[in-house]
Design a protein around this motif. Sequence first.
Motif, mmCIF file in Angstrom:
data_model
loop_
_atom_site.group_PDB
_atom_site.id
_atom_site.type_symbol
_atom_site.label_atom_id
_atom_site.label_comp_id
_atom_site.label_asym_id
_atom_site.label_seq_id
_atom_site.Cartn_x
_atom_site.Cartn_y
_atom_site.Cartn_z
ATOM 1 N N THR A 1 58.330 39.805 41.982
ATOM 2 C CA THR A 1 57.053 39.182 42.320
ATOM 3 C C THR A 1 57.137 37.687 42.556
ATOM 4 O OG1 THR A 1 56.532 38.823 39.985
ATOM 5 C CG2 THR A 1 55.810 40.889 40.970
ATOM 6 N N THR B 1 47.347 44.339 39.678
ATOM 7 C CA THR B 1 48.545 43.511 39.648
ATOM 8 C C THR B 1 49.746 44.444 39.757
ATOM 9 O OG1 THR B 1 48.894 43.646 37.254
ATOM 10 C CG2 THR B 1 47.405 41.924 38.042
ATOM 11 N N THR B 2 50.849 43.904 40.246
ATOM 12 C CA THR B 2 52.068 44.714 40.339
ATOM 13 C C THR B 2 52.397 45.342 38.989
ATOM 14 O OG1 THR B 2 52.934 43.291 42.101
ATOM 15 C CG2 THR B 2 54.518 44.673 40.928
ATOM 16 N N PRO C 1 49.523 49.349 41.207
ATOM 17 C CA PRO C 1 48.994 48.094 40.718
ATOM 18 C C PRO C 1 47.508 48.160 40.374
ATOM 19 C CG PRO C 1 48.815 48.091 43.072
ATOM 20 C CD PRO C 1 49.253 49.487 42.654
ATOM 21 N N THR D 1 46.889 39.661 32.037
ATOM 22 C CA THR D 1 46.977 39.508 33.480
ATOM 23 C C THR D 1 47.083 38.073 33.973
ATOM 24 O OG1 THR D 1 44.574 39.403 33.766
ATOM 25 C CG2 THR D 1 45.590 41.592 33.780
ATOM 26 N N ASP E 1 44.385 36.552 34.715
ATOM 27 C CA ASP E 1 43.115 36.420 35.427
ATOM 28 C C ASP E 1 41.981 36.215 34.430
ATOM 29 O OD1 ASP E 1 44.054 36.830 38.103
ATOM 30 O OD2 ASP E 1 44.311 38.949 37.620
ATOM 31 N N ARG F 1 42.206 32.618 38.605
ATOM 32 C CA ARG F 1 43.448 32.629 37.846
ATOM 33 C C ARG F 1 43.401 31.569 36.752
ATOM 34 N NH1 ARG F 1 46.876 36.379 37.353
ATOM 35 N NH2 ARG F 1 48.705 35.018 37.349
#
Length: 519
Positions: free
Chosen positions: A155, A327-328, A332, A393, A395, A410
């Motif tokens: 990533t 997310t990956t 995801p 995460t 986030d 973020r």
Amino acid sequence: MSTIPLLFMRSADRFGTQPALTEPVADNQTVTLTYQELREQVQQFAGYLQQQNVQKGQRIMIWSPSCSNWLVAYFGSLLVGLVVVPLDVNTRQDFLQRLIEITEAKFLITSHKNYTSLQSQSLPFIDIDALPMASLNTAQLPTIEENDLAELVFTSGTTGQPKGVMLSHQNIVSNAIASVEAVKITSRDRLLSILPLSHMFEMTIEIALLYAGASVVYARSLSPDTLFKLLSTQAITCMVLVPQALQLFMNGVEREVRRKKIEKQWALLHKVAARLPFSLRHYLFSTVHKRFGGHFSFFVSGGAYLPPSLGEAWERMGFRILQGYGTTECSPVISVTPRHDHNIASVGQALPGVEVRIGDDNEVEVRGPNVALGYWNNPEATAAAFRNGWYVTGDLGYLDKQHNLYLKGRKKNLIVLANGMNVYPEDIENVLQQQSQVKDAVVLGLSDKDQGAVVHAVLSLENANQAKAAVQAANRILASHQQIKGFTVWPDEDFPRTHTLKVKRQDVQKTLLELQASN
């Protein structure tokens, strides 16, 4: 359904003669593989790998644009127990070489053109345009367990230590099946694929489609003419894309409106549509729906922030926008908006079997069978991101009483002002993007020795002279603590972007600081 080969073979049994994959090969020509034909090619490629004496757990790289053979190579590799390392076709050679060393990959699947361009050809080459085939000895296939590694997805970019997300068979299978349930995918759906299969958003959704007996149509070109032609000739019902691609489609529609000089009628249609039930709106915009082939049902938008104004514009035209968030590290998909929910502000509810909670500092945390095993050979990064079964995460967000998830941005992008107030750049970017003069915007927190962090906007504009007016218009809408204190006009045609069209914020900030230092 615990492993990817089991899921795929089950679908091949159930949907044998139905179309699985279609791709253009020449003008007005396409090639289609049925589920049965796809299985035959997967098994024959697995047979070739078997002859190379590959061992379960070894890594194999795929470095190519999306195409039917990409999935043939993927399923065939997993069938013999290999771990797939997908690479974006635009991956730089120095980064690719680092990943070869980190993963100790045994083969590289790519085009002949890509392979001959490499300065160091250290891996055996398999031509993705002409995959070798051989008979498969099913008796010698290894036993694949649900917790076995299926993919290593890297990533990070070329700086720092690349982080390889370890995704198991169970991670991906559980996410694909839950996505089918949440999005209500059926065997009648036909996806136009424009995102790279090296991105987990596209990969998992394609596995979900195959699980449901649906079809995937690959676009060899992303030119608007090619995409609209495929939409109209291939009975496409859905697309998975990023917000930037949605904006590009909208730009194409609006260019046609301007060409026909019907801007006033267009604005009136949108005004009327906002008052109509969703089921009736497509009648007002029948010409747009006809351009999309007349069968189109929904978009799934993910991978980046969707400006509400953009989502609402599509919904007014009678196009359903489902927001996906993920997310990956979660294979995801974490959440998606239900078909019946038209709340553009939310990224929906957690997938079946997935738990979402809001942790310290309003950070979104996720637990479930889709959460990755950790990072490849990186125990420190794994310990920092995966805590007691929960993935942290990075986030920021919150949940409402109906368990709808809302994102604020973020954590690493959060701007903390000198007075302690928090500013979310995405909120300000959304306001700026609503200004007609602004093509795109990135908001950063710049350090000021007298004021601490201040809000600074970097603007992409058609006319640089309109920057001041755009900022002033935005400031009239923004709260006092969100006020934009300075701005810079981006010098290039567009911001630097990832392969999924997300802006590379770090690159923007680096260039901004260089510009300021030179002045």
